[in-house]
Design a protein around this motif. Structure first.
Motif, PDB file in Angstrom:
ATOM      1  N   PHE A   1      -5.308   5.535  -4.176  1.00  0.00           N
ATOM      2  CA  PHE A   1      -4.419   6.694  -4.257  1.00  0.00           C
ATOM      3  C   PHE A   1      -4.185   7.296  -2.890  1.00  0.00           C
ATOM      4  CE2 PHE A   1      -8.465   8.775  -4.048  1.00  0.00           C
ATOM      5  CZ  PHE A   1      -8.223  10.014  -3.466  1.00  0.00           C
ATOM      6  N   SER A   2      -3.036   7.951  -2.746  1.00  0.00           N
ATOM      7  CA  SER A   2      -2.713   8.829  -1.624  1.00  0.00           C
ATOM      8  C   SER A   2      -1.652   9.793  -2.136  1.00  0.00           C
ATOM      9  CB  SER A   2      -2.210   8.044  -0.399  1.00  0.00           C
ATOM     10  OG  SER A   2      -0.940   7.481  -0.665  1.00  0.00           O
ATOM     11  N   SER A   3      -1.232  10.739  -1.316  1.00  0.00           N
ATOM     12  CA  SER A   3      -0.262  11.729  -1.796  1.00  0.00           C
ATOM     13  C   SER A   3       0.609  12.206  -0.652  1.00  0.00           C
ATOM     14  CB  SER A   3      -0.979  12.919  -2.445  1.00  0.00           C
ATOM     15  OG  SER A   3      -1.760  13.610  -1.492  1.00  0.00           O
ATOM     16  N   ARG A   4       1.779  12.731  -1.017  1.00  0.00           N
ATOM     17  CA  ARG A   4       2.676  13.304  -0.028  1.00  0.00           C
ATOM     18  C   ARG A   4       2.984  14.762  -0.335  1.00  0.00           C
ATOM     19  NH1 ARG A   4       7.217   9.264   0.943  1.00  0.00           N
ATOM     20  NH2 ARG A   4       8.283  10.302  -0.785  1.00  0.00           N
TER      21      ARG A   4
ATOM     22  N   ARG B   1       2.571  17.636  -4.136  1.00  0.00           N
ATOM     23  CA  ARG B   1       2.131  17.680  -5.526  1.00  0.00           C
ATOM     24  C   ARG B   1       3.051  16.897  -6.457  1.00  0.00           C
ATOM     25  NH1 ARG B   1       4.648  21.516  -8.886  1.00  0.00           N
ATOM     26  NH2 ARG B   1       6.152  22.896  -7.858  1.00  0.00           N
ATOM     27  N   ASN B   2       4.273  16.626  -6.027  1.00  0.00           N
ATOM     28  CA  ASN B   2       5.217  15.868  -6.840  1.00  0.00           C
ATOM     29  C   ASN B   2       5.253  14.387  -6.492  1.00  0.00           C
ATOM     30  OD1 ASN B   2       6.226  18.071  -8.381  1.00  0.00           O
ATOM     31  ND2 ASN B   2       7.405  18.739  -6.594  1.00  0.00           N
ATOM     32  N   HIS B   3       4.360  13.971  -5.593  1.00  0.00           N
ATOM     33  CA  HIS B   3       4.365  12.566  -5.178  1.00  0.00           C
ATOM     34  C   HIS B   3       2.933  12.113  -4.900  1.00  0.00           C
ATOM     35  CE1 HIS B   3       6.742   9.079  -3.617  1.00  0.00           C
ATOM     36  NE2 HIS B   3       5.591   8.831  -3.022  1.00  0.00           N
ATOM     37  N   VAL B   4       2.172  11.935  -5.958  1.00  0.00           N
ATOM     38  CA  VAL B   4       0.808  11.419  -5.854  1.00  0.00           C
ATOM     39  C   VAL B   4       0.857   9.936  -6.197  1.00  0.00           C
ATOM     40  CG1 VAL B   4      -1.578  11.646  -6.613  1.00  0.00           C
ATOM     41  CG2 VAL B   4      -0.106  13.658  -6.518  1.00  0.00           C
ATOM     42  N   ARG B   5       0.658   9.106  -5.221  1.00  0.00           N
ATOM     43  CA  ARG B   5       0.778   7.648  -5.404  1.00  0.00           C
ATOM     44  C   ARG B   5      -0.536   7.096  -5.954  1.00  0.00           C
ATOM     45  NH1 ARG B   5       5.110   6.185  -1.588  1.00  0.00           N
ATOM     46  NH2 ARG B   5       4.272   4.097  -1.226  1.00  0.00           N
ATOM     47  N   PHE B   6      -0.435   6.344  -7.067  1.00  0.00           N
ATOM     48  CA  PHE B   6      -1.620   5.800  -7.740  1.00  0.00           C
ATOM     49  C   PHE B   6      -1.413   4.297  -7.898  1.00  0.00           C
ATOM     50  CE2 PHE B   6      -4.557   4.936 -11.196  1.00  0.00           C
ATOM     51  CZ  PHE B   6      -5.630   5.757 -10.899  1.00  0.00           C
ATOM     52  N   TYR B   7      -2.187   3.504  -7.159  1.00  0.00           N
ATOM     53  CA  TYR B   7      -1.995   2.058  -7.113  1.00  0.00           C
ATOM     54  C   TYR B   7      -2.846   1.345  -8.159  1.00  0.00           C
ATOM     55  CZ  TYR B   7       0.639   2.491  -2.797  1.00  0.00           C
ATOM     56  OH  TYR B   7       1.594   2.799  -1.862  1.00  0.00           O
ATOM     57  N   ASP B   8      -2.227   0.449  -8.914  1.00  0.00           N
ATOM     58  CA  ASP B   8      -2.943  -0.397  -9.858  1.00  0.00           C
ATOM     59  C   ASP B   8      -3.322  -1.684  -9.140  1.00  0.00           C
ATOM     60  OD1 ASP B   8      -2.646   1.450 -11.864  1.00  0.00           O
ATOM     61  OD2 ASP B   8      -0.810   0.560 -12.669  1.00  0.00           O
ATOM     62  N   ILE B   9      -4.528  -1.742  -8.638  1.00  0.00           N
ATOM     63  CA  ILE B   9      -4.995  -2.928  -7.917  1.00  0.00           C
ATOM     64  C   ILE B   9      -5.522  -3.964  -8.913  1.00  0.00           C
ATOM     65  CG2 ILE B   9      -6.605  -3.775  -6.166  1.00  0.00           C
ATOM     66  CD1 ILE B   9      -6.567  -0.952  -4.963  1.00  0.00           C
ATOM     67  N   LYS B  10      -6.384  -3.525  -9.829  1.00  0.00           N
ATOM     68  CA  LYS B  10      -6.860  -4.386 -10.915  1.00  0.00           C
ATOM     69  C   LYS B  10      -7.170  -3.510 -12.124  1.00  0.00           C
ATOM     70  CE  LYS B  10     -10.517  -6.908 -12.968  1.00  0.00           C
ATOM     71  NZ  LYS B  10     -10.407  -6.091 -14.185  1.00  0.00           N
TER      72      LYS B  10
ATOM     73  N   PRO C   1      -2.830   1.913   4.462  1.00  0.00           N
ATOM     74  CA  PRO C   1      -2.924   3.380   4.517  1.00  0.00           C
ATOM     75  C   PRO C   1      -1.656   4.038   3.991  1.00  0.00           C
ATOM     76  CG  PRO C   1      -3.647   2.391   6.586  1.00  0.00           C
ATOM     77  CD  PRO C   1      -3.016   1.299   5.787  1.00  0.00           C
ATOM     78  N   GLY C   2      -1.842   5.155   3.290  1.00  0.00           N
ATOM     79  CA  GLY C   2      -0.717   5.884   2.729  1.00  0.00           C
ATOM     80  C   GLY C   2      -0.498   7.206   3.428  1.00  0.00           C
ATOM     81  N   TYR C   3      -0.673   8.305   2.696  1.00  0.00           N
ATOM     82  CA  TYR C   3      -0.338   9.618   3.233  1.00  0.00           C
ATOM     83  C   TYR C   3      -1.558  10.543   3.214  1.00  0.00           C
ATOM     84  CZ  TYR C   3       4.374   7.792   2.645  1.00  0.00           C
ATOM     85  OH  TYR C   3       5.492   7.024   2.718  1.00  0.00           O
ATOM     86  N   TYR C   4      -1.619  11.471   2.264  1.00  0.00           N
ATOM     87  CA  TYR C   4      -2.682  12.477   2.236  1.00  0.00           C
ATOM     88  C   TYR C   4      -3.596  12.263   1.038  1.00  0.00           C
ATOM     89  CZ  TYR C   4       0.243  14.635   5.796  1.00  0.00           C
ATOM     90  OH  TYR C   4       0.965  14.861   6.933  1.00  0.00           O
ATOM     91  N   THR C   5      -4.489  13.223   0.779  1.00  0.00           N
ATOM     92  CA  THR C   5      -5.581  13.005  -0.179  1.00  0.00           C
ATOM     93  C   THR C   5      -5.599  14.097  -1.226  1.00  0.00           C
ATOM     94  OG1 THR C   5      -6.824  12.158   1.734  1.00  0.00           O
ATOM     95  CG2 THR C   5      -8.030  12.408  -0.336  1.00  0.00           C
ATOM     96  N   ARG C   6      -4.694  14.047  -2.195  1.00  0.00           N
ATOM     97  CA  ARG C   6      -4.714  14.995  -3.316  1.00  0.00           C
ATOM     98  C   ARG C   6      -5.651  14.415  -4.374  1.00  0.00           C
ATOM     99  NH1 ARG C   6      -0.666  18.714  -3.172  1.00  0.00           N
ATOM    100  NH2 ARG C   6      -0.893  20.416  -4.671  1.00  0.00           N
ATOM    101  N   MET C   7      -6.919  14.674  -4.185  1.00  0.00           N
ATOM    102  CA  MET C   7      -7.952  13.981  -4.930  1.00  0.00           C
ATOM    103  C   MET C   7      -8.031  14.410  -6.392  1.00  0.00           C
ATOM    104  SD  MET C   7     -11.932  13.477  -3.747  1.00  0.00           S
ATOM    105  CE  MET C   7     -11.427  12.933  -2.112  1.00  0.00           C
ATOM    106  N   GLY C   8      -7.781  15.687  -6.681  1.00  0.00           N
ATOM    107  CA  GLY C   8      -7.929  16.180  -8.046  1.00  0.00           C
ATOM    108  C   GLY C   8      -7.026  15.465  -9.021  1.00  0.00           C
TER     109      GLY C   8
END
Length: 611
Positions: free
Chosen positions: A470-473, A475-484, A503-510
């Motif tokens: 995951f990474s984020s840009r 609150r409306n763009h939290v990227r979540f990658y399906d690796i497996k 590497p992506g952008y920022y870390t909206r971890m919640g």
């Protein structure tokens, strides 16, 4: 040379005679930072507050002649606190006893727990002192020792003017008796700093900008995290609009009137010379002013580049999933506040395990062989392939004595003993993972190797596992990658997706943790492990920076635990001790100091958590 020698000798001499500090008893904040944090929380302070260095403040009180000659005594560091941090002096050497200097740190920490509003500087600190001693009377002996030691350092009333002497007398009386109210009548100069009290007027961050910061929508507008020199002391700062370059003082030499030169419009109000020692310059400045013009330095340099279109970005798997977010100020969950975008790497190509990892992978597979589901004989079964002799003898004995049980299990069967466990590994793929750890590898390269070896280990055990990044840009763009995902086998396709992480952008971890928790909660296993791999604290472009992000992440962890999940964090952030105990608890995280050892450590950690 002689002039320099004489000047240095004079400077050392006059400074030594003017300085009121005791270097041999100096206590640095780094020595007591951890203790102060624990003490602050033990007294009821907010657990998410960080302990940071205070900034220099101007001192306009009367100085002695020797101090003025030496050029010292015009700055001090007060303790104060804001919404996110508790700020304490960078070091304390006010007293000849080291223990007294440590006690001063603890006293400043204690009075910062008590909040107060309104009133002047003296009444606010009196109230804090009174309430602190009422709630925690055990601190009174330490406070009395500090007051006694501090009063001996304060100016003598006979050395001050009438107004300043009355002012100083009021301050000393307030220190000795915090229960009686005193009114401070200000004189021509303010009183000498009181080291036992908090800041008279804590600095506030003020924003004076015509437009909000722009949200960078492309990687080229985001600067990668690089190893840079850092200033050692925090500086007071404020924000101003960027100068338009049209105003200011113009200077020239008269002889230039008789010459002809080409004019070039250059904004000399700012400089971007990489050779300038900007860190040294910042150290020499009392206050730093920054301006926000809505543009980045990179955008001024990259003038003629053809930027890639969105068709070159990773594959979007849906319109987005609404995710809740916790607002600690209002103490409520904001419904559908974020939007999570499931994505798949466009550059993923089927691949085998990298050759450099084969030897290490073979060793890990052998270690995890012991967890592979194996066939075992299960006794006392109603149906089976063979008789359970012990149960059969007991059956015959009971029947001979007249105790007949027709449903007594007398068979044994060969069955598989499977592990009832599922694990989801959530990897932080923010921009900071692009930093190099040595001449050959970046953080993201280490994370990639970790995912490879972790998958090889779990593939041997047969445990259900999933890999996501995951990474984020914003609150409306939290990227979540399906690796497996859980429902896919670990194959060369999965390895291709691992190999394609970047590497992506920022870390909206919640938001990422909440979605990962929902995926893990759907698994029909008794034990569910949520592993989070990160290199830094939660952050994003908006207000997610600071305490807001920490509180939201902590709430997401609490929600995961309520689902019956087992969250555990593995970090390579050197400052993890400041915030991870608050987020995960003291036994639910691991700091890996040697980043290069992470690929080997994570499978071992999994082994310890699941056995």
């Amino acid at each position: 040379m002689i002039e320099e020698f004489v000047g240095e000798t004079w400077h050392r001499f006059i400074t030594k005679h003017a300085d009121r500090h005791y270097p041999e008893a100096l206590v640095a904040l780094d020595d007591v930072r951890h203790t102060a944090g624990i003490f602050f929380r033990a007294l009821g302070g907010e657990a998410s507050l960080r302990v940071e260095n205070a900034t220099d403040s101007e001192v306009n009180s009367r100085r002695s002649l020797v101090e003025r000659i030496a050029g010292i005594g015009n700055k001090t560091q007060y303790a104060w606190r804001d919404e996110d941090t508790l700020r304490l002096p960078e070091s304390i050497a006010l007293f000849p006893s080291k223990q007294l200097n440590i006690d001063l740190y603890l006293w400043l920490t204690a009075i910062s727990v008590v909040s107060t509003e309104g009133g002047d500087w003296i009444s606010r600190n009196q109230y804090r002192t009174k309430k602190t001693l009422e709630i925690w009377p055990g601190l009174k002996p330490r406070y009395q020792q500090l007051v006694t030691a501090h009063l001996t350092q304060r100016p003598k009333l006979t050395d001050l003017s009438k107004g300043e002497a009355q002012q100083e007398k009021t301050v000393q009386s307030a220190l000795l008796n915090s229960t009686q109210e005193y009114v401070l009548e200000y004189a021509k100069r303010p009183p000498y700093p009181v080291c036992l009290w908090l800041h008279p007027s804590p600095p506030k961050i003020e924003f004076n900008q015509k437009s909000p910061p722009k949200d960078p929508d492309h990687p080229e507008n985001v600067e990668a995290k690089k190893e840079q020199s850092k200033q050692q002391k925090r500086k007071k700062a404020n924000r101003e609009d960027v100068p338009d370059g049209k105003s200011g003082l113009m200077s020239f030499r008269l002889e230039s009137l008789w010459s002809w030169a080409e004019y070039s419009k250059v904004d000399r109000t700012s400089t971007e010379d990489d050779d300038d020692d900007v860190v040294k310059t910042a150290e020499d400045m009392d206050s730093i002013t920054i301006g926000q013009d809505g543009e980045t330095t990179a955008s001024k340099v990259k003038l003629d580049l053809d930027l890639p279109s969105s068709s070159y970005d990773d594959i979007v798997l849906g319109e987005g999933i609404p995710i809740d977010e916790w607002d600690y100020k209002t103490q409520r969950l904001q419904k559908a506040h974020c939007r999570l975008i499931p994505m798949l790497s466009r550059d993923a190509i089927e691949t085998t395990l990298p050759a450099r990892l084969n030897k290490q992978a073979r060793r890990i597979r052998r270690q995890f062989e012991v967890l592979r589901p194996q066939r075992h004989w299960v006794n006392r079964q109603n149906e089976g392939t063979e008789l359970d002799l012990e149960s059969y003898v007991n059956f015959l004995s009971d029947r001979k004595h007249g105790h007949v049980q027709t449903d007594m299990p007398v068979y044994k069967d060969l069955q598989n003993q499977s592990r009832d466990l599922s694990c989801l590994l959530l990897a932080d793929l923010s921009l900071s993972t692009d930093a190099y750890i040595n001449n050959d590898s970046r953080v993201v390269d280490v994370i990639r190797d970790t995912l490879f070896l972790f998958s090889e280990a779990l593939n041997v055990t047969g445990d259900r596992f999933a890999l996501h990044g995951f990474s984020s840009r914003n609150r409306n763009h939290v990227r979540f990658y399906d690796i497996k995902p859980f429902d896919e086998q670990y194959t060369d396709i999965s390895r291709g997706h691992i190999n394609a992480i970047r590497p992506g952008y920022y870390t909206r971890m919640g938001a990422a943790i909440r979605h990962a928790s929902q995926l893990l909660d759907k698994q029909a296993t008794s034990q569910k492990l949520l592993l989070i791999l990160t290199d830094g604290k939660p952050n994003d472009l908006d207000k997610y920076e600071g305490r807001y992000g920490l509180e939201d992440t902590r709430q997401a962890i609490i929600e995961a635990e309520r689902m019956g999940l087992q969250p555990f964090c593995v970090t390579i952030d050197e400052k993890a001790e400041d915030y991870l105990p608050y987020l995960f608890g003291k036994n639910a995280y691991l700091f890996v100091k040697n980043i290069a050892a992470l690929p080997a450590k994570l499978p071992q950690l999994y082994l310890r958590l699941t056995q």
